[in-house]
Design a protein around this motif. Structure first.
Motif, mmCIF file in Angstrom:
data_model
loop_
_atom_site.group_PDB
_atom_site.id
_atom_site.type_symbol
_atom_site.label_atom_id
_atom_site.label_comp_id
_atom_site.label_asym_id
_atom_site.label_seq_id
_atom_site.Cartn_x
_atom_site.Cartn_y
_atom_site.Cartn_z
ATOM 1 N N LEU A 93 -3.638 7.025 4.701
ATOM 2 C CA LEU A 93 -2.790 5.989 4.089
ATOM 3 C C LEU A 93 -2.609 4.802 5.046
ATOM 4 O O LEU A 93 -2.729 3.639 4.654
ATOM 5 C CB LEU A 93 -1.432 6.607 3.745
ATOM 6 C CG LEU A 93 -0.335 5.657 3.273
ATOM 7 C CD1 LEU A 93 -0.673 5.098 1.905
ATOM 8 C CD2 LEU A 93 1.015 6.372 3.232
ATOM 9 N N ILE A 94 -2.351 5.110 6.306
ATOM 10 C CA ILE A 94 -2.146 4.042 7.298
ATOM 11 C C ILE A 94 -3.452 3.263 7.510
ATOM 12 O O ILE A 94 -3.439 2.028 7.605
ATOM 13 C CB ILE A 94 -1.614 4.626 8.624
ATOM 14 C CG1 ILE A 94 -0.185 5.151 8.409
ATOM 15 C CG2 ILE A 94 -1.649 3.582 9.730
ATOM 16 C CD1 ILE A 94 0.392 5.899 9.592
ATOM 17 N N ALA A 95 -4.561 3.967 7.562
ATOM 18 C CA ALA A 95 -5.856 3.284 7.714
ATOM 19 C C ALA A 95 -6.070 2.311 6.553
ATOM 20 O O ALA A 95 -6.596 1.208 6.734
ATOM 21 C CB ALA A 95 -6.991 4.304 7.784
ATOM 22 N N VAL A 121 0.846 -1.203 0.000
ATOM 23 C CA VAL A 121 0.000 0.000 0.000
ATOM 24 C C VAL A 121 0.879 1.250 0.000
ATOM 25 O O VAL A 121 0.623 2.212 -0.727
ATOM 26 C CB VAL A 121 -0.961 -0.005 1.219
ATOM 27 C CG1 VAL A 121 -1.655 1.338 1.384
ATOM 28 C CG2 VAL A 121 -1.984 -1.129 1.069
ATOM 29 N N LEU A 122 1.960 1.229 0.779
ATOM 30 C CA LEU A 122 2.863 2.380 0.811
ATOM 31 C C LEU A 122 3.587 2.544 -0.526
ATOM 32 O O LEU A 122 3.689 3.651 -1.052
ATOM 33 C CB LEU A 122 3.884 2.242 1.947
ATOM 34 C CG LEU A 122 4.899 3.388 2.021
ATOM 35 C CD1 LEU A 122 4.203 4.731 2.268
ATOM 36 C CD2 LEU A 122 5.945 3.138 3.103
ATOM 37 N N ALA A 123 4.070 1.435 -1.083
ATOM 38 C CA ALA A 123 4.802 1.512 -2.355
ATOM 39 C C ALA A 123 3.918 2.118 -3.451
ATOM 40 O O ALA A 123 4.371 2.972 -4.221
ATOM 41 C CB ALA A 123 5.282 0.118 -2.759
ATOM 42 N N GLY A 183 10.017 15.282 8.557
ATOM 43 C CA GLY A 183 10.344 14.861 9.917
ATOM 44 C C GLY A 183 9.129 14.350 10.673
ATOM 45 O O GLY A 183 9.190 14.122 11.878
ATOM 46 N N GLY A 184 8.015 14.152 9.964
ATOM 47 C CA GLY A 184 6.799 13.646 10.610
ATOM 48 C C GLY A 184 6.946 12.175 10.992
ATOM 49 O O GLY A 184 7.684 11.422 10.348
ATOM 50 N N ALA A 185 6.235 11.771 12.050
ATOM 51 C CA ALA A 185 6.281 10.383 12.500
ATOM 52 C C ALA A 185 4.890 9.957 12.959
ATOM 53 O O ALA A 185 4.188 10.727 13.620
ATOM 54 C CB ALA A 185 7.281 10.225 13.642
ATOM 55 N N TRP A 186 4.500 8.757 12.594
ATOM 56 C CA TRP A 186 3.193 8.220 12.967
ATOM 57 C C TRP A 186 3.367 6.785 13.449
ATOM 58 O O TRP A 186 4.214 6.040 12.929
ATOM 59 C CB TRP A 186 2.241 8.205 11.771
ATOM 60 C CG TRP A 186 1.811 9.546 11.304
ATOM 61 C CD1 TRP A 186 0.650 10.198 11.615
ATOM 62 C CD2 TRP A 186 2.531 10.437 10.411
ATOM 63 N NE1 TRP A 186 0.606 11.419 10.982
ATOM 64 C CE2 TRP A 186 1.740 11.592 10.252
ATOM 65 C CE3 TRP A 186 3.775 10.357 9.765
ATOM 66 C CZ2 TRP A 186 2.152 12.660 9.452
ATOM 67 C CZ3 TRP A 186 4.186 11.423 8.981
ATOM 68 C CH2 TRP A 186 3.372 12.557 8.833
#
Ligand code: CA
Length: 247
Positions: free
Chosen positions: A75-77, A59-61, A114-117
Motif C-alpha cells: 500500500l505504501i509503495a 491512496v489510503l482512503a 498496533g503495527g507501525a511503518w
C-alpha cells in the motif's frame, strides 16, 4: 497491542524564503502522517509537495474503503508510485512546473494491530523520542549522506560541499523509490516527521531538548518552528509530532 495517538502538524515559511513549498498531512482517523518538501522554483515546489501528500491520503482512503489494508508495504509503495506519477504528469502538462520535485516522508499506524511503518524518499526525516533519547529512523537520500555512508567525510560534507544538499532520490525525478520499513511503536513514544529546514537549523541534541518536555504535539511543533527561526530560519520549516498512547 492496540494503539491510539494524538498528533499535530505545523509549517512555517521561515525567515528568508518568500513561499512555503512544504506540505504536511495529519490524518488522525486513518493513522497517516506525512511531510513533503517541494523544490522547483516559483510556485512549483508547492504544487509538488501538495500533490505528494494529497495522493498518499487518497491512496489510503481508497484502500480503507475497500477493507482493512493487509499488505501495508504494498500500500505504501503504491502511495509513492502514484504520487510520483501525478507529479511527473502534471510537470509534463505545465511548462512552469517542469522542474518540480519533492521529498516525501510518512508514518502509518494501524490502530487495531498496533503495527507501525515508516517510508521516505529524499532527505525529510523521521525521529523517535523514547525514554529520554532521540533516534533518527531514516537515512537521507542525499549526496552528503551517501558519501558519509561510503566513508567519505561524514556529516560535515553537507555543510561544506555545494552538492551536500543534492538529493539522490525524490519524487518527480529519476529515482523515486522509497525506503519502507516496519518499526515498533509503544505507548509513550513520540514521533517527529520533519524537513531539512528544521534539521539544518537545529542540531540533533537540541532537537531532543525541544521535543522532550511533555507539551502537546501542537505546542511541541510550535517550539521546534520557533527554535529553527531563532537559529536563522533559512528554509521553510515543517514538523509533524505524533504521540503514541495505549488503545
Ligand atoms: Ca527544504
Amino acid at each position: 497491542m492496540k494503539l491510539d495517538w494524538e498528533a499535530a502538524g505545523v509549517t512555517d515559511v521561515g525567515r528568508v524564503r518568500r513561499n512555503d513549498e512544504d506540505a504536511y498531512l495529519v490524518d488522525t482517523d486513518r493513522g497517516l502522517f506525512a511531510v513533503a518538501d517541494g523544490v522547483g522554483g516559483s510556485r512549483a515546489g508547492e504544487v509538488a509537495s501538495r500533490l505528494a501528500v494529497d495522493t498518499a491520503a487518497e491512496v489510503l482512503a481508497e484502500a480503507v474503503l475497500a477493507g482493512a489494508p493487509d499488505d501495508v508495504p504494498g500500500l505504501i509503495a503504491r502511495m509513492f508510485a502514484k504520487a510520483n506519477a501525478a507529479i511527473v504528469e502534471r510537470a509534463a502538462s505545465e511548462a512552469a512546473l517542469g522542474q518540480m520535485a519533492t521529498t516525501l516522508v510518512l508514518l502509518y499506524l494501524d490502530r487495531a494491530s498496533g503495527g507501525a511503518w515508516i517510508a521516505h524518499c529524499g532527505d525529510s526525516r523521521v525521529y523517535r523520542w523514547r525514554g529520554g533519547a532521540l533516534e533518527r529512523l531514516t537515512r537521507d537520500h542525499s549526496f552528503a549522506e551517501e558519501l558519509a555512508r561510503a566513508g567519505g567525510g561524514g556529516v560535515s560534507v553537507r555543510a561544506q560541499s555545494p552538492f551536500g544538499h543534492v538529493l539522490t532520490r525524490c519524487l518527480g525525478r529519476q529515482d523515486s523509490s522509497p525506503d519502507i520499513r516496519d518499526i515498533d511503536a509503544i505507548p509513550g513514544d513520540r514521533f517527529l516527521l520533519c524537513c531539512d529546514g528544521l534539521t539544518d537549523m537545529i542540531p540533533e541534541n537540541d532537537l531532543g531538548n525541544l521535543l522532550g518536555p511533555r507539551l502537546s504535539p501542537a505546542e511541541s511543533g510550535r517550539r521546534l518552528i520557533d527554535g529553527a527561526n531563532a537559529a536563522g530560519g533559512k528554509d521553510n520549516i515543517t514538523a509533524v509530532v505524533v504521540d503514541i498512547a495505549a488503545g
